[in-house]
Each structure stands twice: as C-alpha cells, then as structure tokens.
Design a protein around this motif. Structure first.
Motif, PDB file in Angstrom:
ATOM      1  N   GLY A 118     -30.317 -34.614 -18.682  1.00 29.07           N
ATOM      2  CA  GLY A 118     -31.661 -35.083 -18.405  1.00 29.07           C
ATOM      3  C   GLY A 118     -31.620 -36.428 -17.701  1.00 29.07           C
ATOM      4  O   GLY A 118     -31.024 -37.381 -18.208  1.00 29.07           O
ATOM      5  N   LEU A 119     -32.229 -36.502 -16.541  1.00 31.52           N
ATOM      6  CA  LEU A 119     -32.256 -37.731 -15.750  1.00 31.52           C
ATOM      7  C   LEU A 119     -33.678 -38.253 -15.650  1.00 31.52           C
ATOM      8  O   LEU A 119     -34.625 -37.477 -15.547  1.00 31.52           O
ATOM      9  CB  LEU A 119     -31.729 -37.455 -14.339  1.00 31.52           C
ATOM     10  CG  LEU A 119     -30.362 -36.791 -14.239  1.00 31.52           C
ATOM     11  CD1 LEU A 119     -30.073 -36.418 -12.790  1.00 31.52           C
ATOM     12  CD2 LEU A 119     -29.298 -37.695 -14.791  1.00 31.52           C
ATOM     13  N   SER A 120     -33.818 -39.555 -15.657  1.00 35.10           N
ATOM     14  CA  SER A 120     -35.110 -40.189 -15.394  1.00 35.10           C
ATOM     15  C   SER A 120     -35.148 -40.559 -13.930  1.00 35.10           C
ATOM     16  O   SER A 120     -34.224 -41.193 -13.416  1.00 35.10           O
ATOM     17  CB  SER A 120     -35.278 -41.437 -16.256  1.00 35.10           C
ATOM     18  OG  SER A 120     -35.342 -41.098 -17.617  1.00 35.10           O
ATOM     19  N   ILE A 121     -36.202 -40.125 -13.238  1.00 37.51           N
ATOM     20  CA  ILE A 121     -36.374 -40.433 -11.816  1.00 37.51           C
ATOM     21  C   ILE A 121     -37.812 -40.878 -11.578  1.00 37.51           C
ATOM     22  O   ILE A 121     -38.665 -40.718 -12.444  1.00 37.51           O
ATOM     23  CB  ILE A 121     -36.051 -39.224 -10.912  1.00 37.51           C
ATOM     24  CG1 ILE A 121     -36.997 -38.049 -11.223  1.00 37.51           C
ATOM     25  CG2 ILE A 121     -34.590 -38.795 -11.060  1.00 37.51           C
ATOM     26  CD1 ILE A 121     -36.904 -36.889 -10.241  1.00 37.51           C
ATOM     27  N   LYS A 122     -38.042 -41.436 -10.411  1.00 38.79           N
ATOM     28  CA  LYS A 122     -39.401 -41.712  -9.960  1.00 38.79           C
ATOM     29  C   LYS A 122     -39.645 -40.824  -8.734  1.00 38.79           C
ATOM     30  O   LYS A 122     -38.751 -40.601  -7.940  1.00 38.79           O
ATOM     31  CB  LYS A 122     -39.576 -43.164  -9.548  1.00 38.79           C
ATOM     32  CG  LYS A 122     -39.634 -44.119 -10.723  1.00 38.79           C
ATOM     33  CD  LYS A 122     -40.224 -45.438 -10.300  1.00 38.79           C
ATOM     34  CE  LYS A 122     -40.152 -46.446 -11.428  1.00 38.79           C
ATOM     35  NZ  LYS A 122     -40.868 -46.081 -12.615  1.00 38.79           N
ATOM     36  N   ILE A 123     -40.864 -40.335  -8.635  1.00 33.97           N
ATOM     37  CA  ILE A 123     -41.270 -39.627  -7.419  1.00 33.97           C
ATOM     38  C   ILE A 123     -42.499 -40.356  -6.894  1.00 33.97           C
ATOM     39  O   ILE A 123     -43.512 -40.481  -7.605  1.00 33.97           O
ATOM     40  CB  ILE A 123     -41.564 -38.144  -7.664  1.00 33.97           C
ATOM     41  CG1 ILE A 123     -40.391 -37.452  -8.371  1.00 33.97           C
ATOM     42  CG2 ILE A 123     -41.855 -37.447  -6.331  1.00 33.97           C
ATOM     43  CD1 ILE A 123     -40.619 -35.973  -8.666  1.00 33.97           C
ATOM     44  N   LEU A 124     -42.391 -40.838  -5.661  1.00 30.21           N
ATOM     45  CA  LEU A 124     -43.451 -41.656  -5.060  1.00 30.21           C
ATOM     46  C   LEU A 124     -43.891 -41.055  -3.728  1.00 30.21           C
ATOM     47  O   LEU A 124     -43.168 -40.292  -3.102  1.00 30.21           O
ATOM     48  CB  LEU A 124     -42.949 -43.081  -4.825  1.00 30.21           C
ATOM     49  CG  LEU A 124     -42.427 -43.838  -6.044  1.00 30.21           C
ATOM     50  CD1 LEU A 124     -41.856 -45.188  -5.622  1.00 30.21           C
ATOM     51  CD2 LEU A 124     -43.509 -44.007  -7.101  1.00 30.21           C
ATOM     52  N   HIS A 125     -45.081 -41.476  -3.284  1.00 29.29           N
ATOM     53  CA  HIS A 125     -45.552 -41.162  -1.929  1.00 29.29           C
ATOM     54  C   HIS A 125     -45.121 -42.313  -1.033  1.00 29.29           C
ATOM     55  O   HIS A 125     -45.200 -43.482  -1.407  1.00 29.29           O
ATOM     56  CB  HIS A 125     -47.086 -41.036  -1.910  1.00 29.29           C
ATOM     57  CG  HIS A 125     -47.592 -39.852  -2.672  1.00 29.29           C
ATOM     58  ND1 HIS A 125     -47.541 -38.580  -2.175  1.00 29.29           N
ATOM     59  CD2 HIS A 125     -48.124 -39.763  -3.933  1.00 29.29           C
ATOM     60  CE1 HIS A 125     -48.046 -37.748  -3.074  1.00 29.29           C
ATOM     61  NE2 HIS A 125     -48.399 -38.432  -4.144  1.00 29.29           N
ATOM     62  N   ARG A 126     -44.677 -42.007   0.178  1.00 27.68           N
ATOM     63  CA  ARG A 126     -44.309 -43.071   1.141  1.00 27.68           C
ATOM     64  C   ARG A 126     -45.533 -43.568   1.838  1.00 27.68           C
ATOM     65  O   ARG A 126     -46.475 -42.895   2.069  1.00 27.68           O
ATOM     66  CB  ARG A 126     -43.330 -42.522   2.168  1.00 27.68           C
ATOM     67  CG  ARG A 126     -41.937 -42.383   1.607  1.00 27.68           C
ATOM     68  CD  ARG A 126     -40.941 -42.424   2.768  1.00 27.68           C
ATOM     69  NE  ARG A 126     -39.660 -41.927   2.349  1.00 27.68           N
ATOM     70  CZ  ARG A 126     -38.613 -42.719   2.103  1.00 27.68           C
ATOM     71  NH1 ARG A 126     -38.704 -44.027   2.217  1.00 27.68           N
ATOM     72  NH2 ARG A 126     -37.450 -42.200   1.744  1.00 27.68           N
ATOM     73  N   ILE A 137     -39.891 -31.378  -2.306  1.00 25.36           N
ATOM     74  CA  ILE A 137     -40.937 -31.858  -3.198  1.00 25.36           C
ATOM     75  C   ILE A 137     -42.209 -31.970  -2.358  1.00 25.36           C
ATOM     76  O   ILE A 137     -42.339 -32.890  -1.544  1.00 25.36           O
ATOM     77  CB  ILE A 137     -40.578 -33.222  -3.815  1.00 25.36           C
ATOM     78  CG1 ILE A 137     -39.236 -33.136  -4.548  1.00 25.36           C
ATOM     79  CG2 ILE A 137     -41.682 -33.694  -4.745  1.00 25.36           C
ATOM     80  CD1 ILE A 137     -38.726 -34.446  -5.071  1.00 25.36           C
ATOM     81  N   PRO A 138     -43.141 -31.047  -2.524  1.00 31.13           N
ATOM     82  CA  PRO A 138     -44.358 -31.095  -1.705  1.00 31.13           C
ATOM     83  C   PRO A 138     -45.212 -32.307  -2.043  1.00 31.13           C
ATOM     84  O   PRO A 138     -45.108 -32.880  -3.134  1.00 31.13           O
ATOM     85  CB  PRO A 138     -45.070 -29.787  -2.057  1.00 31.13           C
ATOM     86  CG  PRO A 138     -44.513 -29.368  -3.365  1.00 31.13           C
ATOM     87  CD  PRO A 138     -43.130 -29.930  -3.458  1.00 31.13           C
ATOM     88  N   SER A 139     -46.074 -32.693  -1.123  1.00 29.95           N
ATOM     89  CA  SER A 139     -46.960 -33.857  -1.327  1.00 29.95           C
ATOM     90  C   SER A 139     -48.067 -33.578  -2.328  1.00 29.95           C
ATOM     91  O   SER A 139     -48.535 -34.478  -3.013  1.00 29.95           O
ATOM     92  CB  SER A 139     -47.600 -34.277  -0.010  1.00 29.95           C
ATOM     93  OG  SER A 139     -46.621 -34.680   0.897  1.00 29.95           O
ATOM     94  N   GLY A 140     -48.497 -32.327  -2.372  1.00 33.77           N
ATOM     95  CA  GLY A 140     -49.598 -31.992  -3.265  1.00 33.77           C
ATOM     96  C   GLY A 140     -49.845 -30.509  -3.306  1.00 33.77           C
ATOM     97  O   GLY A 140     -49.061 -29.716  -2.779  1.00 33.77           O
ATOM     98  N   ASN A 141     -50.963 -30.160  -3.928  1.00 33.31           N
ATOM     99  CA  ASN A 141     -51.371 -28.758  -4.020  1.00 33.31           C
ATOM    100  C   ASN A 141     -52.860 -28.664  -3.703  1.00 33.31           C
ATOM    101  O   ASN A 141     -53.431 -29.611  -3.146  1.00 33.31           O
ATOM    102  CB  ASN A 141     -51.033 -28.187  -5.407  1.00 33.31           C
ATOM    103  CG  ASN A 141     -51.705 -28.948  -6.536  1.00 33.31           C
ATOM    104  OD1 ASN A 141     -52.625 -29.748  -6.322  1.00 33.31           O
ATOM    105  ND2 ASN A 141     -51.255 -28.709  -7.758  1.00 33.31           N
ATOM    106  N   ASN A 142     -53.510 -27.574  -4.077  1.00 34.59           N
ATOM    107  CA  ASN A 142     -54.942 -27.399  -3.791  1.00 34.59           C
ATOM    108  C   ASN A 142     -55.818 -28.422  -4.498  1.00 34.59           C
ATOM    109  O   ASN A 142     -56.970 -28.620  -4.122  1.00 34.59           O
ATOM    110  CB  ASN A 142     -55.392 -25.985  -4.184  1.00 34.59           C
ATOM    111  CG  ASN A 142     -54.783 -24.931  -3.289  1.00 34.59           C
ATOM    112  OD1 ASN A 142     -54.364 -25.224  -2.168  1.00 34.59           O
ATOM    113  ND2 ASN A 142     -54.712 -23.713  -3.775  1.00 34.59           N
ATOM    114  N   ASP A 143     -55.279 -29.076  -5.532  1.00 39.16           N
ATOM    115  CA  ASP A 143     -56.032 -30.100  -6.262  1.00 39.16           C
ATOM    116  C   ASP A 143     -55.853 -31.493  -5.684  1.00 39.16           C
ATOM    117  O   ASP A 143     -56.381 -32.457  -6.229  1.00 39.16           O
ATOM    118  CB  ASP A 143     -55.620 -30.104  -7.741  1.00 39.16           C
ATOM    119  CG  ASP A 143     -55.974 -28.803  -8.438  1.00 39.16           C
ATOM    120  OD1 ASP A 143     -56.996 -28.183  -8.067  1.00 39.16           O
ATOM    121  OD2 ASP A 143     -55.221 -28.405  -9.348  1.00 39.16           O
TER     122      ASP A 143
END
Length: 163
Positions: A155-163, A124-130
């Motif tokens: 279908g699963l509910s997840i959270k994706i966060l920045h550390r 899961i990358p941190s970001g893109n060009n934006d």
C-alpha cells in the motif's frame, strides 16, 4: 466374488501408496513486490496527475511461479491507513469526498515465470460525467498472487493533482 476381492485389494493398495507419497515441492512462500529499483513507479509519497498516463513499473518475483496482480487506487481524504511503507508522507487536511477517483485493474502474468517486470500504461482521467475528480491524498494498493494462491500486498500513499 474374486473380482470384488481383487478390486478391494487394488483400491486398498492404491490408497496406501498415495497416502505415503510426500510432496517435497509445496510452495510456502509469498511472492514479492519490489519498487526499490531506479525507475520504479509509483513510489510512496509520489505525485501523479489527472489527465496523464504513467508506466506502472514494479518487479514481481516468486520462488515457484507468479500468478496475477491487481491495482486499486482510492481516495484517502480521511487519512485512513493501510500503507506498507516506512516513509510517512505529508497529508492534506481531512476533507469530504465529492467526486473521488477510483480505479481497480486486474493484470495477468505470462505462465511459468518467477520474475516479471511490469510495464503497464495507467491513465488517470481528469474527471467523469460529474465533473473533475477530487484532487488530494490517495492510496495506490497493489496485490500480487502467485500460482499456488499465496498473496502479498503493498500500500502506497500518493497524491493525485490537477496541473
């Protein structure tokens, strides 16, 4: 004329014998996605992190033969639902997507298998060009299709966060 009659009789007999043939091995069962074992990943309500990879661990089974599977991750900032899990997760406040993370990956399963445990590395990358991706609530959607075309989804509910 005799050749035409012979061909017509042969064709008629062929049609009769093929019409009477029954296929006892018709697959009528959907495949199964199992994430209930120790070490399965992801599971419902789990938190994953941007900039990190995880090993996708699921047990996929079918009564005849597995085909392929796909994974889709998309934001759930508006709290829409297509979860197949009983456990209700705690959601963040509804928000507008600015730079949401989206992933769609297709995977093949080796031929002639009825049971297959995945071990795919998903990054899961941190970001893109934006910029950095929006953190928060996401859906992790799995679709499994067997060799005959029957499919099942989870279908699963997840959270994706920045550390």
């Amino acid at each position: 004329m005799k050749i035409q009659i012979y061909l017509l009789v042969s064709l008629a007999l062929s049609m009769v014998f093929n019409a009477c043939e029954t296929d006892k091995d018709i697959d009528t069962e959907k495949p199964v996605i199992d994430i209930s074992f120790e070490g399965a990943k992801p599971i419902n309500c789990e938190t994953l992190y941007f900039g990190e990879a995880f090993e996708l661990k699921m047990l996929l089974t079918d009564n005849v033969e597995l085909g392929s599977y796909s994974v889709n991750i998309h934001h759930n900032f508006n709290q829409h639902s297509h979860s197949t899990e009983v456990t209700q997760c705690e959601f963040d406040e509804v928000k507008e997507a600015v730079n949401p993370f989206i992933l769609t990956e297709d995977y093949t399963i080796p031929d002639n298998l009825r049971r297959y445990t995945t071990s795919d590395l998903v990054t899961i990358p941190s970001g893109n060009n934006d910029g950095l991706y929006d953190e928060g609530d996401y859906h992790f959607f799995i679709s499994l299709t067997d060799h005959e075309g029957w499919s099942t989804q989870k279908g699963l509910s997840i959270k994706i966060l920045h550390r």
